[in-house]
Design an enzyme around this catalytic site. Structure first.
Site, PDB file in Angstrom:
ATOM      1  N   ASP A 104      -5.746 -39.967  -2.041  1.00  0.00           N
ATOM      2  CA  ASP A 104      -4.909 -40.477  -3.134  1.00  0.00           C
ATOM      3  C   ASP A 104      -5.227 -41.942  -3.382  1.00  0.00           C
ATOM      4  O   ASP A 104      -5.648 -42.653  -2.467  1.00  0.00           O
ATOM      5  CB  ASP A 104      -3.420 -40.441  -2.734  1.00  0.00           C
ATOM      6  CG  ASP A 104      -2.944 -39.068  -2.382  1.00  0.00           C
ATOM      7  OD1 ASP A 104      -3.509 -38.107  -2.905  1.00  0.00           O
ATOM      8  OD2 ASP A 104      -1.997 -38.978  -1.576  1.00  0.00           O
TER       9      ASP A 104
HETATM   10  N1  URA Z   1      -2.539 -36.465   2.471  1.00  0.00           N
HETATM   11  C1  URA Z   1      -1.972 -37.219   1.506  1.00  0.00           C
HETATM   12  O1  URA Z   1      -0.764 -37.137   1.283  1.00  0.00           O
HETATM   13  N2  URA Z   1      -2.758 -38.040   0.817  1.00  0.00           N
HETATM   14  C2  URA Z   1      -4.080 -38.188   1.027  1.00  0.00           C
HETATM   15  O2  URA Z   1      -4.739 -38.982   0.358  1.00  0.00           O
HETATM   16  C3  URA Z   1      -4.642 -37.389   2.034  1.00  0.00           C
HETATM   17  C4  URA Z   1      -3.856 -36.534   2.740  1.00  0.00           C
END
Ligand code: URA
Length: 235
Positions: A104
């Site tokens: 993310d």
């Molecule tokens: N889990 C999440 O919530 N975000 C990420 O970027 C990777 C795993």
């Protein structure tokens, strides 16, 4: 076999076909020591010496890196909203590298990038169950039973998560740092897991793929990976 230069450049991971045409127009591609600006030019990589900015390219050459992605970067090749993208951080590499999976925008840490499509597919295939280790700083102090719940599997978006390893690393009165090891890669999985037990993730970092760890790699920097490093991903 002879092929058009723009096709060869795309195959070598240097650029998309359209960007390769621009590189040719800009005089950055040479074949056997001669700058080529003619779009119809063909070459045979097994016989001709093709260079990009003076560096020899090979359609076979594969490159693997581990980037320590900072928060605020989007895991994509280009962003319509013009936010910083992970490829900005590897712009000095003369290959077109793709991220393997995604983090993310607000997550930091280990992000693999490569021009090897076959390895990308293997790593992302659920059958290989690549282990991913995260450190999540969450609000409050989750109870032992809530954490047990998480480790056994919890329903998110109507589907139960697979078992996870959960370990408390540090606690204060208001926050807890928790190591989470999962084998899946569902969208915003770690954040949603904690949301399901009513604890907000304040900070999230992926620290390892299999046994390949970030180590002391600074944020925004990358390291090139050896064959031994790639092996560690699968262990
Ligand atoms: N889990 C999440 O919530 N975000 C990420 O970027 C990777 C795993």
């Amino acid at each position: 076999m002879e092929e058009r230069l723009q096709k060869l450049l795309a195959k070598a991971g240097i650029a998309s076909r359209r960007s390769a045409e621009q590189l040719i127009r800009d005089g950055r591609i040479q074949v056997n020591g001669q700058v080529v600006t003619n779009m119809g030019c063909k070459a045979d990589p097994s016989r001709d010496c093709i260079t990009f900015d003076g560096r020899q390219i090979s359609s076979e050459q594969k490159m693997y890196i581990l980037l320590n992605k900072p928060a605020g970067y989007v895991t994509t090749l280009s962003d319509p909203q013009k936010r910083p993208v992970v490829t900005d951080l590897v712009a000095d590499i003369p290959f077109r590298l793709f991220p393997v999976g995604r983090l993310d925008i607000d997550t930091e840490g280990a992000l693999l990038m490569t021009n090897d499509g076959a390895l990308t597919n293997t790593i992302l295939h659920p059958r290989f169950e690549i282990k991913k280790t995260y450190e999540a700083l969450v609000s409050g102090i989750p109870s032992a039973s809530a954490l047990k719940h998480l480790s056994e599997g919890i329903e998110i978006d109507g589907v139960r998560t697979r078992p996870a390893k959960i370990r408390v690393l540090k606690k204060t009165h208001t926050q807890t740092l928790i190591e989470v090891v999962i084998h899946e890669g569902r969208k915003r999985q770690v954040r949603k897991m904690f949301q399901a037990i009513h604890h907000k993730v304040l900070h999230l970092k992926r620290v390892a793929y299999g046994k390949l760890t970030l180590g002391n790699l600074a944020s925004g920097k990358y390291k090139t990976l050896s064959a031994a490093d790639i092996k560690k991903i699968f262990s």
